[in-house]
Write a protein that holds these residues in place. Sequence first.
Motif: not given
Length: 395
Positions: A335-357
Amino acid sequence: MAAASLLTASLVTGAAGPAAAGGGVGAAGGAGAVAGQDGERGLRQRLQELVDRPDGPPGAIAVLRDGERVRVFRAGVAEVGTDRAPRIDDHMRLASASKAFSGAVALRLVDCGLLALDDTLAQRLPALPAAWGAVTLRELLNHTSGLPDYSEAPAFVEQILADPHHVFDSRHLLDFVADQGLEFTPGTQYHYSNSDNIAVALMAEAATGQRYEDLLATEVYRPLGLTGTSLPSGYELPEPYLHGYDVQPPEPPQDVSTRFGASGAWASGGMVSTPRDFSTFAAAWAGGPLISDAARREQRTFVPGASQPAGPGTNRAGLATFEYATRCGAVYGHTGNTAGYTQFGAGTADGRRSVTVSVTEQVNATANPDLLAHLRAVEEDFVCALLSDRPDRRG
């Protein structure tokens, strides 16, 4: 938000309140996994509910990736005063999600024998304080180093307050705390510190004789085909970009997209990317051939500790990655947060799928714990959608 309070929780993305490793997502969480058309409508509604809060972000965009299959969900606007929706190729600040990129560079150098996880600061960076010498690359990557956080140093804060666009010498950010000893014996505690990933990047430069920016290009951007990702030193963002805001109702949102330069965050939080690139990277960093199986086992050796801000579910810290154990299963990312932005990025153990918000407001436990609980609940809903979207369940 006043300049000092915005700075304290924003520039280098680390200050987000206590890093509780556990904890649910509160009453805002969804009832269960979602899939299919009804689930997609539900996900869009969840993003819209976040944006519709009086204290919510003006814009939000989420990406679910399964190989080449990409689904994009969005709510709100990319810029207040327009009707332009957030887009998958809009640029945005990654904040502390940048730390995952420094981890990727480091572990790829470990794979090719140019670095080792037990290499110490004394061996690789002898000019740094002798009191820090026993800290290893492994301890930097999982935030058990004990290094004092340069972004909290009074002289650093004073410089930013005086000139938010000041261009720092990123290779000398640790000078702000060079007169301090370690906060604890390395390897004995978890403490999230922005100094850790500065030191990681410096070790990578020392091992290769190349600039960290060039290593990002050769070790991460090019292998993954990331064309919208960069590590700038100034305050401007490439067009088009998601505008980031300071939201303090009842005042209208204040655009803070370019309030601070990136040189003061560098490898710890200065990167710019797009939702498309971020989702590609999140999958590759979570699993797959970006690093070797041996490096992957080291990456997933976890200690108690949460990312900043905490991600969905229960958090544990690995090497420049976090495990997010949700009600639907585990994913790996940052994850991350800074002025104006917050991030979440993650994936599955097999490297095939991911989600970002990605949302266009800084959200953390210090500034707004209720909004963070809501955001974590939305992130968990998207994780559940990712993990429930198996081929046998697609319509």
